[in-house]
Design an enzyme around this catalytic site. Structure first.
Site, short mmCIF file in Angstrom:
data_model
loop_
_atom_site.label_atom_id
_atom_site.label_comp_id
_atom_site.label_asym_id
_atom_site.label_seq_id
_atom_site.Cartn_x
_atom_site.Cartn_y
_atom_site.Cartn_z
N LYS A 11 0.83 -1.21 0.00
CA LYS A 11 0.00 0.00 0.00
C LYS A 11 0.87 1.27 0.00
O LYS A 11 2.10 1.20 0.20
CB LYS A 11 -0.93 -0.03 1.22
CG LYS A 11 -1.93 -1.20 1.21
CD LYS A 11 -2.84 -1.13 2.44
CE LYS A 11 -3.81 -2.28 2.49
NZ LYS A 11 -4.70 -2.18 3.67
N TYR A 51 -12.49 -2.48 -2.93
CA TYR A 51 -13.05 -2.50 -1.57
C TYR A 51 -14.57 -2.44 -1.60
O TYR A 51 -15.19 -1.81 -0.73
CB TYR A 51 -12.46 -1.35 -0.76
CG TYR A 51 -11.01 -1.56 -0.34
CD1 TYR A 51 -10.65 -2.68 0.43
CD2 TYR A 51 -10.01 -0.66 -0.69
CE1 TYR A 51 -9.34 -2.88 0.82
CE2 TYR A 51 -8.69 -0.86 -0.30
CZ TYR A 51 -8.36 -1.98 0.46
OH TYR A 51 -7.06 -2.17 0.86
N PHE A 59 -15.69 4.10 7.60
CA PHE A 59 -14.27 4.40 7.37
C PHE A 59 -13.90 4.44 5.89
O PHE A 59 -12.76 4.76 5.55
CB PHE A 59 -13.38 3.41 8.13
CG PHE A 59 -13.42 1.97 7.65
CD1 PHE A 59 -12.71 1.57 6.53
CD2 PHE A 59 -14.18 1.02 8.33
CE1 PHE A 59 -12.73 0.24 6.09
CE2 PHE A 59 -14.21 -0.31 7.90
CZ PHE A 59 -13.49 -0.69 6.78
N ARG A 87 -2.02 -14.45 4.25
CA ARG A 87 -2.76 -13.79 5.35
C ARG A 87 -2.01 -14.00 6.67
O ARG A 87 -1.96 -13.10 7.52
CB ARG A 87 -4.18 -14.33 5.45
CG ARG A 87 -5.11 -13.95 4.30
CD ARG A 87 -5.56 -12.52 4.31
NE ARG A 87 -6.51 -12.20 5.37
CZ ARG A 87 -7.22 -11.08 5.40
NH1 ARG A 87 -7.09 -10.16 4.44
NH2 ARG A 87 -8.06 -10.85 6.38
N THR A 93 -5.45 -7.19 10.86
CA THR A 93 -5.67 -5.88 10.22
C THR A 93 -5.04 -4.74 11.00
O THR A 93 -4.36 -3.88 10.42
CB THR A 93 -7.20 -5.62 10.09
OG1 THR A 93 -7.79 -6.71 9.37
CG2 THR A 93 -7.47 -4.31 9.38
N ASN A 114 -1.56 -0.09 7.22
CA ASN A 114 -1.03 -1.41 7.59
C ASN A 114 -0.23 -2.06 6.46
O ASN A 114 -0.05 -3.26 6.42
CB ASN A 114 -2.15 -2.30 8.10
CG ASN A 114 -3.30 -2.41 7.10
OD1 ASN A 114 -3.16 -2.01 5.96
ND2 ASN A 114 -4.41 -2.97 7.54
N HIS A 117 -1.94 -5.43 1.53
CA HIS A 117 -3.23 -6.10 1.35
C HIS A 117 -2.99 -7.52 0.86
O HIS A 117 -2.10 -7.75 0.04
CB HIS A 117 -4.07 -5.38 0.29
CG HIS A 117 -5.24 -6.21 -0.18
ND1 HIS A 117 -6.42 -6.29 0.52
CD2 HIS A 117 -5.38 -7.05 -1.24
CE1 HIS A 117 -7.24 -7.12 -0.10
NE2 HIS A 117 -6.64 -7.60 -1.17
N GLU A 128 -10.09 -10.24 -7.25
CA GLU A 128 -9.13 -9.13 -7.15
C GLU A 128 -8.04 -9.23 -8.22
O GLU A 128 -7.60 -8.21 -8.76
CB GLU A 128 -8.52 -9.11 -5.74
CG GLU A 128 -9.56 -8.75 -4.68
CD GLU A 128 -9.06 -8.98 -3.26
OE1 GLU A 128 -7.88 -9.33 -3.06
OE2 GLU A 128 -9.88 -8.79 -2.33
#
Ligand code: IDP
Ligand code: MG
Length: 155
Positions: A11, A51, A59, A87, A93, A114, A117, A128
């Site tokens: 990110k 998303y 948020f 993951r 998260t 964070n 992704h 995705e």
């Protein structure tokens, strides 16, 4: 157990903090392989697609502002159980809750910023990957180290 592909993004905070190499090293050190990679700027439209499950959440506006604010590095990572393995090495998260040893646990303390992704299921991964990559951008190859990294029934 099956060989899977998962969509990974470094990110904007990971790019700005010069964590691209560190994060890629963790993925490679784990024994997974990168079969597609590019740097791009996420547009507002792309953010809403990616998303989609969060668009109506309170948020979302700040998530969109964050994810569109600077380039990301998008990757497709492949390997046995790649979705769950990624993951696990990414961590929870919220960086304040992510276990030490995970990427989010070792490099941050934020719930939003964070760094990375990773798709949360094989179905999400397929969706995705289709959003970020065209089939001709995926480089299919057999990793030379497979023979010394996995038993035959793991591939
Ligand atoms: P995940 O990335 O661990 O799958 P999700 O719940 O799917 O987490 O949320 C997507 C992203 O949205 C998170 O990685 C984080 O950057 C951001 N996010 C999640 N929850 C919040 C929140 O409550 N406030 C601000 N940003 C959030
Ligand atoms: Mg998610």
């Amino acid at each position: 157990m099956s060989v899977q592909r998962t969509l990974i993004l470094i990110k904007p905070d990971g790019v700005h903090r010069r964590l691209i190499g560190t994060i890629i090293s963790r993925i490679e050190n784990k024994g997974l392989c990168i079969v597609a990679m590019k740097m791009l700027r996420v547009t507002e439209e792309l953010s809403r697609q990616h998303y989609a499950e969060h668009v109506d959440k309170p948020f979302y506006p700040q998530l969109e502002e964050f994810i569109t604010a600077a380039p990301v590095v998008a990757m497709i990572v492949q390997g046995p159980d790649a979705v769950g393995v990624m993951r696990a090495i990414i961590g929870a998260t919220n960086g304040r809750e992510a276990s030490p040893g995970t990427i989010r646990g070792d490099f941050g303390c934020s719930r939003q910023m964070n760094m990375i992704h990773g798709s949360d299921s094989p179905e999400s991964a397929a969706r995705e990957i289709g959003i970020y990559f065209t089939p001709d951008e995926i480089c299919d190859y057999t990793p030379a180290l497979n023979a010394w990294s996995f038993a035959a029934d793991e591939l």
